[in-house]
Motif scaffolding. Sequence first.
Motif, PDB file in Angstrom:
ATOM      1  N   SER A  99       0.831  -1.210   0.000  1.00 37.27           N
ATOM      2  CA  SER A  99       0.000   0.000   0.000  1.00 37.27           C
ATOM      3  C   SER A  99       0.861   1.254   0.000  1.00 37.27           C
ATOM      4  N   THR A 100       1.953   1.234   0.781  1.00 41.05           N
ATOM      5  CA  THR A 100       2.836   2.401   0.837  1.00 41.05           C
ATOM      6  C   THR A 100       3.492   2.642  -0.510  1.00 41.05           C
ATOM      7  N   PHE A 101       3.986   1.577  -1.137  1.00 39.30           N
ATOM      8  CA  PHE A 101       4.608   1.747  -2.458  1.00 39.30           C
ATOM      9  C   PHE A 101       3.570   2.223  -3.476  1.00 39.30           C
ATOM     10  N   SER A 102       2.352   1.697  -3.399  1.00 38.83           N
ATOM     11  CA  SER A 102       1.305   2.113  -4.334  1.00 38.83           C
ATOM     12  C   SER A 102       1.008   3.596  -4.183  1.00 38.83           C
ATOM     13  N   ARG A 103       0.903   4.072  -2.932  1.00 42.13           N
ATOM     14  CA  ARG A 103       0.663   5.501  -2.703  1.00 42.13           C
ATOM     15  C   ARG A 103       1.813   6.338  -3.262  1.00 42.13           C
ATOM     16  N   TYR A 104       3.035   5.867  -3.013  1.00 44.23           N
ATOM     17  CA  TYR A 104       4.205   6.608  -3.490  1.00 44.23           C
ATOM     18  C   TYR A 104       4.259   6.612  -5.018  1.00 44.23           C
ATOM     19  N   LEU A 105       3.919   5.476  -5.627  1.00 35.57           N
ATOM     20  CA  LEU A 105       3.917   5.400  -7.093  1.00 35.57           C
ATOM     21  C   LEU A 105       2.872   6.339  -7.684  1.00 35.57           C
ATOM     22  N   ILE A 106       1.690   6.397  -7.087  1.00 36.22           N
ATOM     23  CA  ILE A 106       0.657   7.321  -7.563  1.00 36.22           C
ATOM     24  C   ILE A 106       1.150   8.759  -7.482  1.00 36.22           C
ATOM     25  N   ASN A 107       1.764   9.116  -6.357  1.00 28.59           N
ATOM     26  CA  ASN A 107       2.325  10.470  -6.223  1.00 28.59           C
ATOM     27  C   ASN A 107       3.352  10.757  -7.313  1.00 28.59           C
ATOM     28  N   THR A 108       4.211   9.770  -7.581  1.00 29.35           N
ATOM     29  CA  THR A 108       5.258   9.949  -8.586  1.00 29.35           C
ATOM     30  C   THR A 108       4.658  10.112  -9.983  1.00 29.35           C
ATOM     31  N   LEU A 109       3.648   9.318 -10.299  1.00 33.78           N
ATOM     32  CA  LEU A 109       2.984   9.433 -11.601  1.00 33.78           C
ATOM     33  C   LEU A 109       2.329  10.804 -11.766  1.00 33.78           C
ATOM     34  N   LEU A 110       1.674  11.272 -10.702  1.00 34.39           N
ATOM     35  CA  LEU A 110       1.028  12.591 -10.759  1.00 34.39           C
ATOM     36  C   LEU A 110       2.050  13.718 -10.844  1.00 34.39           C
ATOM     37  N   ASN A 111       3.213  13.475 -10.293  1.00 31.08           N
ATOM     38  CA  ASN A 111       4.259  14.504 -10.276  1.00 31.08           C
ATOM     39  C   ASN A 111       5.060  14.528 -11.565  1.00 31.08           C
ATOM     40  N   SER A 112       4.861  13.520 -12.422  1.00 30.97           N
ATOM     41  CA  SER A 112       5.634  13.470 -13.665  1.00 30.97           C
ATOM     42  C   SER A 112       4.825  14.054 -14.821  1.00 30.97           C
ATOM     43  N   ARG A 113       4.049  13.227 -15.491  1.00 33.81           N
ATOM     44  CA  ARG A 113       3.354  13.725 -16.697  1.00 33.81           C
ATOM     45  C   ARG A 113       1.878  13.376 -16.723  1.00 33.81           C
ATOM     46  N   TYR A 114       1.351  12.907 -15.611  1.00 39.96           N
ATOM     47  CA  TYR A 114      -0.051  12.505 -15.599  1.00 39.96           C
ATOM     48  C   TYR A 114      -0.873  13.427 -14.699  1.00 39.96           C
ATOM     49  N   GLN A 115      -2.047  13.781 -15.166  1.00 40.29           N
ATOM     50  CA  GLN A 115      -2.958  14.590 -14.361  1.00 40.29           C
ATOM     51  C   GLN A 115      -3.875  13.730 -13.506  1.00 40.29           C
ATOM     52  N   ARG A 116      -4.100  12.490 -13.941  1.00 37.40           N
ATOM     53  CA  ARG A 116      -4.951  11.568 -13.197  1.00 37.40           C
ATOM     54  C   ARG A 116      -4.353  10.161 -13.246  1.00 37.40           C
ATOM     55  N   VAL A 117      -4.609   9.389 -12.194  1.00 36.92           N
ATOM     56  CA  VAL A 117      -4.127   8.007 -12.116  1.00 36.92           C
ATOM     57  C   VAL A 117      -5.265   7.130 -11.602  1.00 36.92           C
ATOM     58  N   GLY A 118      -5.522   6.015 -12.287  1.00 37.44           N
ATOM     59  CA  GLY A 118      -6.503   5.058 -11.806  1.00 37.44           C
ATOM     60  C   GLY A 118      -5.908   4.204 -10.692  1.00 37.44           C
ATOM     61  N   TYR A 119      -6.750   3.844  -9.737  1.00 35.23           N
ATOM     62  CA  TYR A 119      -6.291   3.001  -8.625  1.00 35.23           C
ATOM     63  C   TYR A 119      -7.344   1.938  -8.360  1.00 35.23           C
ATOM     64  N   LEU A 120      -6.985   0.683  -8.578  1.00 40.64           N
ATOM     65  CA  LEU A 120      -7.863  -0.451  -8.340  1.00 40.64           C
ATOM     66  C   LEU A 120      -7.416  -1.135  -7.052  1.00 40.64           C
ATOM     67  N   ASP A 121      -8.262  -1.054  -6.026  1.00 39.87           N
ATOM     68  CA  ASP A 121      -7.914  -1.586  -4.706  1.00 39.87           C
ATOM     69  C   ASP A 121      -8.620  -2.917  -4.499  1.00 39.87           C
ATOM     70  N   THR A 122      -7.839  -3.996  -4.421  1.00 42.05           N
ATOM     71  CA  THR A 122      -8.402  -5.334  -4.251  1.00 42.05           C
ATOM     72  C   THR A 122      -8.123  -5.911  -2.872  1.00 42.05           C
ATOM     73  N   ASP A 123      -7.625  -5.094  -1.950  1.00 42.24           N
ATOM     74  CA  ASP A 123      -7.326  -5.550  -0.588  1.00 42.24           C
ATOM     75  C   ASP A 123      -8.529  -5.243   0.304  1.00 42.24           C
ATOM     76  N   VAL A 124      -9.414  -6.230   0.485  1.00 43.58           N
ATOM     77  CA  VAL A 124     -10.629  -5.994   1.270  1.00 43.58           C
ATOM     78  C   VAL A 124     -10.338  -5.869   2.767  1.00 43.58           C
ATOM     79  N   GLY A 125      -9.198  -6.389   3.211  1.00 46.49           N
ATOM     80  CA  GLY A 125      -8.862  -6.322   4.636  1.00 46.49           C
ATOM     81  C   GLY A 125      -8.365  -4.959   5.064  1.00 46.49           C
ATOM     82  N   GLN A 126      -7.518  -4.354   4.236  1.00 46.73           N
ATOM     83  CA  GLN A 126      -6.954  -3.037   4.545  1.00 46.73           C
ATOM     84  C   GLN A 126      -6.955  -2.175   3.292  1.00 46.73           C
ATOM     85  N   PRO A 127      -8.142  -1.813   2.820  1.00 45.65           N
ATOM     86  CA  PRO A 127      -8.206  -0.968   1.623  1.00 45.65           C
ATOM     87  C   PRO A 127      -7.656   0.425   1.885  1.00 45.65           C
ATOM     88  N   GLU A 128      -7.260   1.082   0.822  1.00 52.21           N
ATOM     89  CA  GLU A 128      -6.572   2.365   0.929  1.00 52.21           C
ATOM     90  C   GLU A 128      -7.515   3.527   1.192  1.00 52.21           C
TER      91      GLU A 128
END
Length: 391
Positions: free
Chosen positions: A60-89
């Motif tokens: 989850s931490t890496f996913s959050r960091y990756l989303i931040n990095t994608l938004l900080n580079s060349r993307y205005q939006r990022v899709g996020y599919l959360d399949t962790d029903v125990g600890q969703p983001e």
Amino acid sequence: MGEQHRAKGIKRVLLSHRELGPQQIIIPPSWSQVAETISLQNGPNHPIVLVCGPKNAGKSTFSRYLINTLLNSRYQRVGYLDTDVGQPEYTPPGCLSLHVIDTQTPDLAVPCLKTPERCFFYGDISSKRDPDAYLDCVFNLYNYFREEYKLSNEQEFHETYHLPLVVNTPGWVKGVGYDILVNMLRYIGPTHVVRIQISDSNKNLPAGAFWFGGDEERPVDLINIDSAQIDSLNRSVLVQKHGRLVRELRIIAYFKQCFSKDLNITAYKELANALASLPPYEVPISSMKVLHLHCQVPSSEVFYSLNGTIVGLSVSSTKSGKCRPLCVGLGIVRGIDILKGLYYVITPVSPRDLEKVDLFLQGLIEIPTCLLQVKGCVSPYMSTNVLTVTT
């Protein structure tokens, strides 16, 4: 559903996720390098990145960091599919969801709730009770992403989308959990798979593209990174999760949304009292169907099973194929009055969305114990000062 009045007069701030670990997450250089490489890749295809690994590896931490990095580079939006029903983001436990993120997360140590673009209430913290229903929901969410954001189908192996997608997965990677992950990988066909490894090699996923069978093979960038546990100064770099407590905090934060942000609540007891005194929505029993997700309940016991429980608020007309109906949020069935033909429901879901709801999904997500201790009562949702089941 009729609109309710909101309680007033509560002060101070609720306890937060910071109780679970350090106040700052330190991202190791190897993680930064991988995230930047993915975000700056050349080519016509936006990345579809699936993050996998055992429990407490930092997915989850890496996913959050990756989303931040994608938004900080060349993307205005990022899709996020959360399949962790125990600890969703971004949702309460028991939910599978698709989000479109357009703002960076300022503090990686503090997960925050967001309204999903599409959500299913699975109703449990693990996929083991009904793997088929779980996969149906995951596939439906991915199909929706494909239909809504696909640009073309000209690529031989990977379709092209308006925006990148990050897929976070559960930490159950053995036995049936492994089979579920393999099915997800084969169905989604990501461009990148980030496999996070921990020091106990027996708990890690197999090396290589383990989800391909026989001669089957598709282009994929398989990236192995180590879980970040401590840095060179022996500082913890990840918030160590305590599953039950994280789930309870997320449920507490979700129902705290019933109140205005101006009402600062400092302790669980204050929130419990506030919820117990909050005028609920009145829902006609005749307008609401009930579906029990992971158990069978005799018709004579339905009201007793619902009273004082968390339910998924769903719209039956949104059912797609084998998949269960879409969920607009969660509610607490605070009481039931059979003589008046009414359910009494507490929820932060807006009245506009509630107007569409005609189905209660009852799963196994429980109200945190700390919200059940109010003014000496065992449960504020079954006490003498609240309307309850009348026979």
